[in-house]
Design a protein around this motif. Structure first.
Motif, PDB file in Angstrom:
ATOM      1  N   UNK A   1      13.305  40.031 -12.643  1.00 17.32           N
ATOM      2  CA  UNK A   1      14.699  39.680 -12.894  1.00 17.32           C
ATOM      3  C   UNK A   1      15.377  39.212 -11.612  1.00 17.32           C
ATOM      4  N   UNK A   2      15.095  39.888 -10.516  1.00 16.70           N
ATOM      5  CA  UNK A   2      15.669  39.499  -9.229  1.00 16.70           C
ATOM      6  C   UNK A   2      15.216  38.094  -8.829  1.00 16.70           C
ATOM      7  N   UNK A   3      13.950  37.779  -9.030  1.00 20.73           N
ATOM      8  CA  UNK A   3      13.444  36.446  -8.692  1.00 20.73           C
ATOM      9  C   UNK A   3      14.060  35.371  -9.573  1.00 20.73           C
ATOM     10  N   UNK A   4      14.220  35.659 -10.859  1.00 19.96           N
ATOM     11  CA  UNK A   4      14.848  34.694 -11.765  1.00 19.96           C
ATOM     12  C   UNK A   4      16.296  34.434 -11.343  1.00 19.96           C
ATOM     13  N   UNK A   5      16.995  35.499 -10.998  1.00 16.62           N
ATOM     14  CA  UNK A   5      18.395  35.351 -10.569  1.00 16.62           C
ATOM     15  C   UNK A   5      18.478  34.549  -9.277  1.00 16.62           C
ATOM     16  N   UNK A   6      17.555  34.771  -8.349  1.00  9.86           N
ATOM     17  CA  UNK A   6      17.544  33.996  -7.102  1.00  9.86           C
ATOM     18  C   UNK A   6      17.348  32.515  -7.380  1.00  9.86           C
ATOM     19  N   UNK A   7      16.417  32.189  -8.282  1.00  5.73           N
ATOM     20  CA  UNK A   7      16.175  30.780  -8.615  1.00  5.73           C
ATOM     21  C   UNK A   7      17.429  30.162  -9.220  1.00  5.73           C
ATOM     22  N   UNK A   8      18.065  30.873 -10.147  1.00  6.72           N
ATOM     23  CA  UNK A   8      19.271  30.337 -10.777  1.00  6.72           C
ATOM     24  C   UNK A   8      20.411  30.172  -9.784  1.00  6.72           C
ATOM     25  N   UNK A   9      20.615  31.170  -8.939  1.00  3.58           N
ATOM     26  CA  UNK A   9      21.703  31.083  -7.955  1.00  3.58           C
ATOM     27  C   UNK A   9      21.450  29.948  -6.973  1.00  3.58           C
ATOM     28  N   UNK A  10      20.214  29.819  -6.513  1.00  3.01           N
ATOM     29  CA  UNK A  10      19.887  28.740  -5.580  1.00  3.01           C
ATOM     30  C   UNK A  10      20.103  27.373  -6.224  1.00  3.01           C
ATOM     31  N   UNK A  11      19.624  27.211  -7.448  1.00  5.22           N
ATOM     32  CA  UNK A  11      19.751  25.915  -8.125  1.00  5.22           C
ATOM     33  C   UNK A  11      21.202  25.572  -8.424  1.00  5.22           C
ATOM     34  N   UNK A  12      21.893  26.499  -9.071  1.00  3.49           N
ATOM     35  CA  UNK A  12      23.286  26.231  -9.452  1.00  3.49           C
ATOM     36  C   UNK A  12      24.172  26.136  -8.219  1.00  3.49           C
TER      37      UNK A  12
ATOM     38  N   UNK B   1      14.568  24.616  -0.536  1.00  5.94           N
ATOM     39  CA  UNK B   1      14.898  25.974  -0.976  1.00  5.94           C
ATOM     40  C   UNK B   1      14.379  26.314  -2.378  1.00  5.94           C
ATOM     41  N   UNK B   2      14.560  25.438  -3.320  1.00  5.72           N
ATOM     42  CA  UNK B   2      14.219  25.770  -4.707  1.00  5.72           C
ATOM     43  C   UNK B   2      12.721  26.020  -4.895  1.00  5.72           C
ATOM     44  N   UNK B   3      11.815  25.215  -4.329  1.00  6.81           N
ATOM     45  CA  UNK B   3      10.390  25.529  -4.501  1.00  6.81           C
ATOM     46  C   UNK B   3       9.988  26.887  -3.913  1.00  6.81           C
ATOM     47  N   UNK B   4      10.623  27.303  -2.831  1.00  9.19           N
ATOM     48  CA  UNK B   4      10.305  28.607  -2.260  1.00  9.19           C
ATOM     49  C   UNK B   4      10.677  29.730  -3.218  1.00  9.19           C
ATOM     50  N   UNK B   5      11.841  29.609  -3.839  1.00  6.97           N
ATOM     51  CA  UNK B   5      12.274  30.633  -4.788  1.00  6.97           C
ATOM     52  C   UNK B   5      11.378  30.642  -6.031  1.00  6.97           C
ATOM     53  N   UNK B   6      10.994  29.466  -6.497  1.00  6.73           N
ATOM     54  CA  UNK B   6      10.112  29.386  -7.667  1.00  6.73           C
ATOM     55  C   UNK B   6       8.730  29.951  -7.330  1.00  6.73           C
ATOM     56  N   UNK B   7       8.240  29.685  -6.132  1.00  7.69           N
ATOM     57  CA  UNK B   7       6.945  30.237  -5.716  1.00  7.69           C
ATOM     58  C   UNK B   7       6.996  31.764  -5.668  1.00  7.69           C
ATOM     59  N   UNK B   8       8.102  32.312  -5.194  1.00  7.19           N
ATOM     60  CA  UNK B   8       8.251  33.768  -5.182  1.00  7.19           C
ATOM     61  C   UNK B   8       8.262  34.326  -6.608  1.00  7.19           C
TER      62      UNK B   8
ATOM     63  N   UNK C   1      21.414  14.501 -12.163  1.00  3.66           N
ATOM     64  CA  UNK C   1      20.447  13.409 -12.315  1.00  3.66           C
ATOM     65  C   UNK C   1      19.624  13.214 -11.049  1.00  3.66           C
ATOM     66  N   UNK C   2      20.254  13.364  -9.898  1.00  7.24           N
ATOM     67  CA  UNK C   2      19.521  13.222  -8.639  1.00  7.24           C
ATOM     68  C   UNK C   2      18.516  14.364  -8.489  1.00  7.24           C
ATOM     69  N   UNK C   3      18.927  15.596  -8.813  1.00  8.68           N
ATOM     70  CA  UNK C   3      18.035  16.755  -8.664  1.00  8.68           C
ATOM     71  C   UNK C   3      16.877  16.738  -9.642  1.00  8.68           C
ATOM     72  N   UNK C   4      17.066  16.201 -10.813  1.00  8.68           N
ATOM     73  CA  UNK C   4      15.993  16.195 -11.805  1.00  8.68           C
ATOM     74  C   UNK C   4      15.144  14.925 -11.742  1.00  8.68           C
ATOM     75  N   UNK C   5      15.304  14.158 -10.702  1.00  4.98           N
ATOM     76  CA  UNK C   5      14.530  12.939 -10.452  1.00  4.98           C
ATOM     77  C   UNK C   5      14.743  11.865 -11.508  1.00  4.98           C
TER      78      UNK C   5
ATOM     79  N   UNK D   1      21.729  12.713   0.272  1.00  5.59           N
ATOM     80  CA  UNK D   1      20.471  12.945   0.991  1.00  5.59           C
ATOM     81  C   UNK D   1      20.333  14.393   1.425  1.00  5.59           C
ATOM     82  N   UNK D   2      21.416  14.961   1.934  1.00  7.54           N
ATOM     83  CA  UNK D   2      21.389  16.355   2.366  1.00  7.54           C
ATOM     84  C   UNK D   2      21.134  17.290   1.190  1.00  7.54           C
ATOM     85  N   UNK D   3      21.741  17.002   0.058  1.00  7.88           N
ATOM     86  CA  UNK D   3      21.526  17.830  -1.136  1.00  7.88           C
ATOM     87  C   UNK D   3      20.078  17.761  -1.597  1.00  7.88           C
ATOM     88  N   UNK D   4      19.489  16.588  -1.551  1.00  9.52           N
ATOM     89  CA  UNK D   4      18.084  16.439  -1.952  1.00  9.52           C
ATOM     90  C   UNK D   4      17.177  17.227  -1.009  1.00  9.52           C
ATOM     91  N   UNK D   5      17.417  17.109   0.288  1.00  8.08           N
ATOM     92  CA  UNK D   5      16.578  17.809   1.266  1.00  8.08           C
ATOM     93  C   UNK D   5      16.724  19.327   1.111  1.00  8.08           C
TER      94      UNK D   5
END
Length: 124
Positions: free
Chosen positions: A29-40, A105-112, A75-79, A96-100
């Protein structure tokens, strides 16, 4: 007496398994919340910055509301690509900064999250 001690040992074992299962659920649950908070969070901050740079002052005619900025960043985030071009260099920098930041950040949270799910599955 020995049979009652075995029963106590079995009860302790079962309690330890239920504690481990509860802690795994909390970690998932903590990992799911981290992914959502990071993405949103990344999406919201990027859209707000884009709105502040281009939309609020009327610089970009395609960016009329904050919702348009959210739609652009989503649209930019979802390619999917940008539905309209940004006009200023500041807008390009924010995009550009948002994409970088999203790519870092998001792949690290998803990997966790995935490693937590795999660890929980291997314990079962």
């Amino acid at each position: 007496i020995l049979k009652s001690l075995r029963f106590v040992r079995v009860v302790r074992f079962l309690k330890s398994k239920t504690r481990a299962a509860k802690s795994d659920d909390v970690q998932i649950l903590s990992s799911v919340i981290k992914v959502l908070i990071t993405s949103v969070g990344t999406l919201s901050i990027a859209a707000s910055l884009l709105w502040r740079v281009e939309g609020r002052n009327g610089l970009n005619p395609n960016l009329n509301t904050l919702g348009d900025a959210f739609f652009y960043m989503l649209n930019v985030f979802t390619s999917q690509g940008a539905p309209f071009p940004v006009v200023s260099q500041e807008g390009q920098f924010v995009t550009s900064l948002a994409i970088v930041i999203g790519l870092l950040t998001i792949p690290l949270e998803v990997a966790e999250l995935v490693s937590t799910l795999q660890r929980a599955a291997s314990l079962d």
